[in-house]
Design a protein around this motif. Structure first.
Motif, mmCIF file in Angstrom:
data_model
loop_
_atom_site.group_PDB
_atom_site.id
_atom_site.type_symbol
_atom_site.label_atom_id
_atom_site.label_comp_id
_atom_site.label_asym_id
_atom_site.label_seq_id
_atom_site.Cartn_x
_atom_site.Cartn_y
_atom_site.Cartn_z
ATOM 1 N N GLU A 55 0.795 -1.232 0.000
ATOM 2 C CA GLU A 55 0.000 0.000 0.000
ATOM 3 C C GLU A 55 0.825 1.279 0.000
ATOM 4 N N SER A 56 2.127 1.176 0.333
ATOM 5 C CA SER A 56 2.871 2.433 0.505
ATOM 6 C C SER A 56 4.340 2.234 0.163
ATOM 7 N N TRP A 58 6.673 2.868 2.105
ATOM 8 C CA TRP A 58 7.257 2.248 3.302
ATOM 9 C C TRP A 58 7.150 0.729 3.180
ATOM 10 N N ARG A 134 4.155 -4.607 12.746
ATOM 11 C CA ARG A 134 3.002 -4.351 13.607
ATOM 12 C C ARG A 134 2.823 -5.495 14.625
ATOM 13 N N PHE A 152 5.196 2.866 18.139
ATOM 14 C CA PHE A 152 4.289 3.779 17.431
ATOM 15 C C PHE A 152 3.782 4.892 18.341
ATOM 16 N N HIS A 243 -0.761 10.006 9.174
ATOM 17 C CA HIS A 243 -0.074 8.819 9.714
ATOM 18 C C HIS A 243 0.908 8.152 8.749
#
Ligand code: GZL
Length: 341
Positions: A55-56, A58, A134, A152, A243
């Motif tokens: 998705e990114s 990162w 995560r 985080f 974010h």
């Protein structure tokens, strides 16, 4: 007639010899390949990795870090699956790793909840599970060996502390500040932590008005869409907290299209997370005010953990990756380093 017959007999004879040879050699060839693959795979540590998506920027860097680490040269056999942001795809991948009896399972949980059953299945199969990036929210923490990732909540606090200092430097720390927040995937560790960290600092400032928080799924498309909604609803936004850099890119596009300005000396301050190269270049150009780094280079940390497990050494429950905060004051120096993202 005879000659023709004997000729055809010779041809048939030759063909049968060739066929026999091919069958023998061919089967040996395949056996060798099979055995070789088997032997190579047997001697290598087999790691099943369920990556949550792509998705990114990162996430791409995080995937590259894993794929560059668990290589055949390093003694690994990597089975990699991209779940395209869907928890059910991660559950399927993890169950497939269990049925393939991999040596280790590594995964980045798209959200924190819903993992107990599959982690119990991995535990019963005797396969250690390592969390990457995560975390999971489970009662029984023995269901995973360790988590390699970021703090985080600390990242969220860093953003809040930067804003506190910035407002003091501008001499407006007692004025009303209107803030909107683009949050990452609902229920992901990064969203939960960054929201909580920033909120803890904001709670100390009655003049910080958080006008609205809305999920933009860590993508630039959604970031632009949500920012457009914010701009329609709130004519006097002073600060955007986003974010991740991908949502920030979309939000900046929407703000510029609305005729307002961003960044250092602009109408709206931009606070972002990740610190991918494209965003750091925008920090250097004064477009993004501050970027809170989230380090995707977790491959080496994961390798060290597996080395320790292979040597029956005790591992910690959490390993934090190193990360920094970038503003126009220190970003140029950073961009001169050979960053991998
Ligand atoms: C952070 C990671 C987040 C990034 C986003 O560790 O989970 O997910 O901040 C990515 O870019 O989508």
């Amino acid at each position: 007639m005879f000659r023709k017959r004997s000729y055809s007999l010779i041809v048939i004879g030759l063909l049968s010899v060739m066929t026999m040879a091919l069958l023998i050699y061919g089967s040996r060839l395949f056996t060798d390949i099979e055995e070789e693959t088997h032997i190579t795979q047997e001697n290598r540590i087999v790691v099943g990795v369920s990556q949550l998506g792509s998705e990114s920027g990162w996430r791409t860097a995080n995937t590259e870090s894993v794929q560059e680490t668990f290589t055949q040269q390093n003694g690994y056999f990597l089975i990699f699956n991209n779940a395209r942001q869907k928890q059910e795809n991660q559950l399927k991948a993890i169950r497939s790793f269990i049925s393939q009896r991999v040596d280790y399972i590594i995964f980045s949980p798209v959200v924190e909840t819903g993992w107990e059953t599959v982690l119990q299945e991995a535990k019963e199969a005797g396969i250690p599970v390592i969390l990457m990036d995560r975390n999971v929210d489970v009662e029984d923490e023995s269901l995973y060996v360790t988590c390699v990732g970021s703090d985080f909540e600390k990242e969220g606090e860093k953003a809040g502390h930067w804003l506190e200092r910035e407002l003091v430097e501008r001499g407006i720390s007692s004025q009303a500040v209107n803030i909107v927040i683009l949050t990452g995937t609902e229920g992901s560790s990064s969203q939960i932590g960054r929201s909580a960290g920033f909120a803890a600092v904001a709670a100390r400032h009655a003049n910080w008005n958080i006008l609205e928080e809305k999920c933009a799924e860590f993508t630039s498309t959604k970031g632009k869409e949500v920012m457009k909604t914010f701009l329609r609803r709130y004519p006097d936004i002073d600060v955007v907290v986003s974010h991740n850099d991908d949502m920030t890119f979309g939000a900046i596009e929407a703000i510029k299209e609305s005729g307002r300005t961003v960044g250092v000396g602009g109408d709206i301050m931009i606070l972002s997370f990740d610190a991918v190269r494209g965003a750091l270049e925008m920090v250097a150009d004064g477009v993004i005010n501050v970027d809170i780094e989230c380090n995707p280079n977790q491959g080496e940390y994961l390798l060290r953990v597996i080395d320790m497990l292979e040597a029956d050494e005790q591992v910690e429950k959490k390993y934090y990756v190193e990360e920094d905060v970038f503003t126009i004051e220190n970003v140029t120096q950073e961009l001169m380093q050979d960053r991998t993202y």
